[in-house]
Design an enzyme around this catalytic site. Structure first.
Site, PDB file in Angstrom:
ATOM      1  N   TRP A 124       0.807  -1.225   0.000  1.00 17.95           N
ATOM      2  CA  TRP A 124       0.000   0.000   0.000  1.00 17.95           C
ATOM      3  C   TRP A 124       0.839   1.274   0.000  1.00 17.95           C
ATOM      4  O   TRP A 124       0.305   2.348   0.230  1.00 17.95           O
ATOM      5  CB  TRP A 124      -0.926   0.000   1.227  1.00 17.95           C
ATOM      6  CG  TRP A 124      -1.760  -1.223   1.299  1.00 17.95           C
ATOM      7  CD1 TRP A 124      -2.987  -1.423   0.719  1.00 17.95           C
ATOM      8  CD2 TRP A 124      -1.437  -2.453   1.971  1.00 17.95           C
ATOM      9  NE1 TRP A 124      -3.429  -2.690   0.982  1.00 17.95           N
ATOM     10  CE2 TRP A 124      -2.512  -3.352   1.752  1.00 17.95           C
ATOM     11  CE3 TRP A 124      -0.352  -2.893   2.736  1.00 17.95           C
ATOM     12  CZ2 TRP A 124      -2.516  -4.644   2.271  1.00 17.95           C
ATOM     13  CZ3 TRP A 124      -0.346  -4.174   3.247  1.00 17.95           C
ATOM     14  CH2 TRP A 124      -1.425  -5.029   3.025  1.00 17.95           C
ATOM     15  N   ASP A 125       2.150   1.185  -0.232  1.00 17.70           N
ATOM     16  CA  ASP A 125       3.010   2.367  -0.200  1.00 17.70           C
ATOM     17  C   ASP A 125       3.029   3.004   1.181  1.00 17.70           C
ATOM     18  O   ASP A 125       3.028   4.219   1.323  1.00 17.70           O
ATOM     19  CB  ASP A 125       2.550   3.392  -1.257  1.00 17.70           C
ATOM     20  CG  ASP A 125       3.530   4.551  -1.421  1.00 17.70           C
ATOM     21  OD1 ASP A 125       4.710   4.377  -1.082  1.00 17.70           O
ATOM     22  OD2 ASP A 125       3.101   5.628  -1.859  1.00 17.70           O
ATOM     23  N   MET A 126       3.033   2.195   2.228  1.00 17.95           N
ATOM     24  CA  MET A 126       3.043   2.711   3.586  1.00 17.95           C
ATOM     25  C   MET A 126       4.476   2.844   4.108  1.00 17.95           C
ATOM     26  O   MET A 126       4.838   2.302   5.152  1.00 17.95           O
ATOM     27  CB  MET A 126       2.197   1.824   4.508  1.00 17.95           C
ATOM     28  CG  MET A 126       0.714   1.878   4.204  1.00 17.95           C
ATOM     29  SD  MET A 126       0.055   3.552   4.425  1.00 17.95           S
ATOM     30  CE  MET A 126      -1.483   3.463   3.506  1.00 17.95           C
TER      31      MET A 126
END
Length: 779
Positions: A458-460
């Protein structure tokens, strides 16, 4: 004629609502819009027949809609408005003589009387009364107070920084964004006035990339401010007057392949062994063409004794090195005669990205001392000629913190590209991706790692500088602590010696359902101190009117969504919190005396949709990988379309607030308050001062005077808040977007100044500029 036109309008509205509402019902959504559409059509038929009962039927529709709206969202004006605005306005129109008279009757004497308006007027009045009542309450506001007493009599602030100065991005190596100055306080902050304004001359250019941003926090040493600009000019200003002392242009060029054109700050260093000599005091400037340049702090001249005639070439050791795809946007950290730097890569462009290696150089000579590559973490000795770092290992694009006593540097690590595809990741990537890592300051060896997302899809990235302080526990023991804000909203409070939680961290079940080639982690970590949002529901969908709100409800059901960590999909997935995160590079500010934090949690849902490689269109000029649009992921089996979850009018599909100011007690892990932050003043064609609670990106700063300063929101203001309760005390209109972190310092005449850079942010669409502005109390 008016009745006929009104009937046609009601018919069109009814058809639109019935069609959309029927689609929503088929998606297992609310039946209200279908029923409401039928109500409009029935009213239209009665108007065509010129029957007075049309007004009564519409009165029932108003009251039924009101009951439904309050049942769904309570007395939240920003949620009630879209549900009832159109309905009430049309109800008022039906009360006009032009409608009522044709629906009335003629007396035997020939007088024409309008249809009875009492039921409809009563329904309209009740609805308006509820709307007015809801304007004066905020069911989403959380009020409370942080403790005011000082817990630590002599708090550790990190480094040897005089109270009136600001030597590093977060003032000290601890990154607290806290000043011990107290001349400006909650009693007098409302009297702040602008005292000087400087323009850098570095303005947004027609050929700039979309994400051209001005995010710098200036440094203050003695009576000089040091800062950089989006196109990497380094500038020194007189701290008292704002007059320019020197300016240096590294000529970093205008490469259209860059994803970002920004600079968050420069780094300052004083060589204690060579006082008074040229370059004994230095400013280190990172550039967008992957250089690190040493400048004489006195005059801006290049320090030729450092590295290659004053310049480190950061692309050294990379297997793949296309120009424009690797650079450092954040200032390096300096401690123990070492300068330590990471780098940013163009997100989601290719699987052949540059390495995310962290490197420590001799701060005086530029000689490489150690390198830590998360793809090959045990080889920290400098690479031999011909060797290269691991391609596409997780990188760190944000700011580091340092504890010299413990001999540790704390690294916020990102994810491996592609962010949304996890197949084929190595064991090392799975261990270090999206984590906080403590490295030995002298050797580069990792001492501990705390992962904040498992198998991140999630591009966290961990986006924010970790904040260090010494926490006094309830039993009066003192624990060296680290506060780590994350995109997903968790605030990790860890023992910075070991990485073990001080405030508990638990593993919670996470959604499954990844694409067949991939997998998801069965659980994800969650801190007990968290600003994670409640999962979105259909009733949280929003719009300016009931029509775009209905469309957002339909879209909500068309995407995959099972709460936080719903995996990417071919169908499309709602990602919430979104890619901008609850917290981003602005981090949080911490008061080491009161041991409380102040931050700006942001809530903006995104969507992602995987696209098989064969279906990806030919490359377009603006497709370099970013938070919005097509991310190509060259070399991977899927690209991904990403962007904010927006409705037909290009406003968020989720209801506001989208941004808060918040305070939390770090000793107890309890959130004291959350208040809507910012207005739509600069988001709409008309300058409307509605305090909706808007998104923002940037960071806060707090002072011993009990005041927190924050720009960041997408309206162009710098604001001051009472740290104790989060209430706004003062604001100043900025000439451009304030997506930077403010700082404060003292000057020789005893005054305390607050400085804010206003230059805008390309991705969030705020006004660009080149301003540096200082504020102080009247003399």
């Amino acid at each position: 004629m008016a009745v006929k036109i009104t009937a046609i309008l009601f018919t069109l509205i009814g058809i639109a609502l019935a069609v959309g509402g029927g689609q929503l019902v088929l998606l297992d959504g609310s039946a209200y819009y279908l029923i409401c559409g039928l109500g409009f059509i029935l009213t239209a038929v009665l108007l065509f027949l010129r029957l007075a009962i049309a007004l009564r039927v519409y009165a029932v529709l108003i009251l039924a809609s009101l009951v439904w709206a309050v049942w769904e969202v309570g007395f939240d004006w920003w949620q009630l408005g879209p549900r009832g605005g159109v309905i009430i306005l049309l109800g008022i129109w039906l009360l006009t003589p032009w409608i009522r008279r044709p629906l009335g009757f003629s007396s035997p004497t020939g007088m024409r009387y309008g249809a009875s308006s009492t039921p409809l007027a009563l329904a309209v009045v009740i609805a308006i009364a509820v709307a007015i009542f809801s304007m004066f309450i905020d069911p989403l506001d959380q009020s409370g107070e942080l403790p005011e007493q000082s817990v630590a009599a002599a708090p550790a602030m990190g480094g040897d920084v005089p109270p009136g100065e600001w030597h590093q991005y977060g003032r000290t190596p601890y990154g607290q964004r806290y000043s011990p100055l107290d001349q400006i306080n909650v009693e007098n902050v409302a009297n702040l006035q602008e005292v000087w304004r400087y323009r850098t001359g570095d303005v947004k250019r027609p050929d700039d990339v979309g994400e051209t941003t001005y995010q710098v926090t200036p440094l203050k040493v003695a009576n000089t401010l040091y800062l950089c600009t989006p196109h990497n000019l380094a500038i020194a200003l007189d701290a008292t007057t704002g007059q320019e002392k020197w300016k240096y242009d590294p000529n970093s060029g205008m490469n259209p392949d860059r994803q970002h054109q920004t600079c968050r700050g420069v780094s300052y260093y004083r060589d204690q062994a060579a006082p008074g000599t040229p370059c004994a005091e230095r400013v280190y400037l990172p550039t967008s063409d992957a250089r690190l340049i040493a400048l004489d702090a006195a005059n801006g001249e290049v320090c030729a004794s450092f590295a290659d005639n004053g310049t480190l070439h950061l692309e050294t050791g990379m297997q793949y090195n296309p120009a424009g795809y690797y650079y450092s946007t954040s200032p390096p950290a300096i401690a123990g005669n070492k300068i330590i730097i990471g780098g940013a890569v163009n997100d989601n462009y290719s699987t052949q990205e540059q390495s995310g290696v962290i490197r420590a150089y001799d701060v005086n000579t530029g000689q490489l001392i150690w390198n830590w590559d998360s793809g090959n973490p045990t080889q920290t000795q400098p690479l031999q000629p011909g060797q290269t770092y691991t391609t596409n290992s997780p990188n760190s694009w944000s700011v580091f913190s340092i504890d010299e006593e413990l001999g540790l540097v704390y690294i916020p690590l990102g994810n491996q590209v592609p962010d949304q595809l996890g197949m084929g990741r190595s064991e090392n990537v799975e261990k270090y991706s999206s984590s906080i890592v403590a490295l030995d300051l002298n050797t580069g060896a990792d001492r501990w790692v705390r992962q904040t997302v498992h198998h991140d899809l999630w591009d966290m990235d961990v986006p924010a500088q970790p904040v260090l302080l010494n926490l006094t526990m309830p039993d009066n023991t003192v624990v060296p602590a680290l506060v780590g804000p994350t995109k997903q909203g968790d605030i990790y409070v860890l023992d910075r010696r070991t990485g073990e939680p001080i405030i508990p961290v638990t593993e919670e079940p996470a959604p499954g359902g990844a694409i067949p080639e991939d997998h998801t982690a069965p659980t994800q970590p969650t801190s007990a101190l968290t600003f994670k949002p409640q999962p979105l529901r259909e009733k949280d969908m929003w719009g300016i009117t009931m029509f775009d709100q209905m469309v957002c409800r339909i879209r909500y059901h068309q995407y995959n969504y099972e709460g936080r960590y719903t995996p990417p999909s071919l169908k499309g997935t709602i990602v919430y919190p979104g890619n901008f995160g609850t917290f981003n590079w602005g981090s949080v500010a911490v008061d080491p005396e009161r041991q409380v934090m102040f931050g700006m949690p942001t809530y903006l849902a995104f969507t992602s949709r995987l696209v098989p490689r064969a279906e990806i269109p030919p490359k377009g000029q603006d497709e370099k990988g970013s938070e919005q649009g097509l991310n190509r992921n060259e070399g991977a089996p899927y690209g991904v379309y990403m962007g904010p979850f927006l409705g037909p009018l290009q406003i968020p599909c989720q209801a506001p607030p989208w941004g808060y100011v918040a305070g939390a007690d770090l000793r107890t892990g309890k959130i004291a308050y959350m208040h809507r932050n910012g207005t739509v003043y600069d988001m709409t064609p008309l300058p409307l001062p509605f305090k909706v609670g808007v998104p923002g990106i940037g960071g806060p700063m707090i002072t011993k005077g009990g005041v927190a300063f924050l720009g960041a929101a997408v309206d162009n203001y710098l604001r001051a808040y009472n740290l104790t309760n989060g209430r706004e005390l003062w604001k100043a209109r900025l000439p451009a977007g304030g997506q930077a972190t403010p700082m404060t310092y003292a000057i020789d005449d005893g005054r305390q100044l607050v400085v804010m850079v206003a230059g805008g942010h390309g991705s969030v669409g705020t006004k660009p500029g080149d301003y540096v502005i200082a504020y102080a109390l009247p003399r």
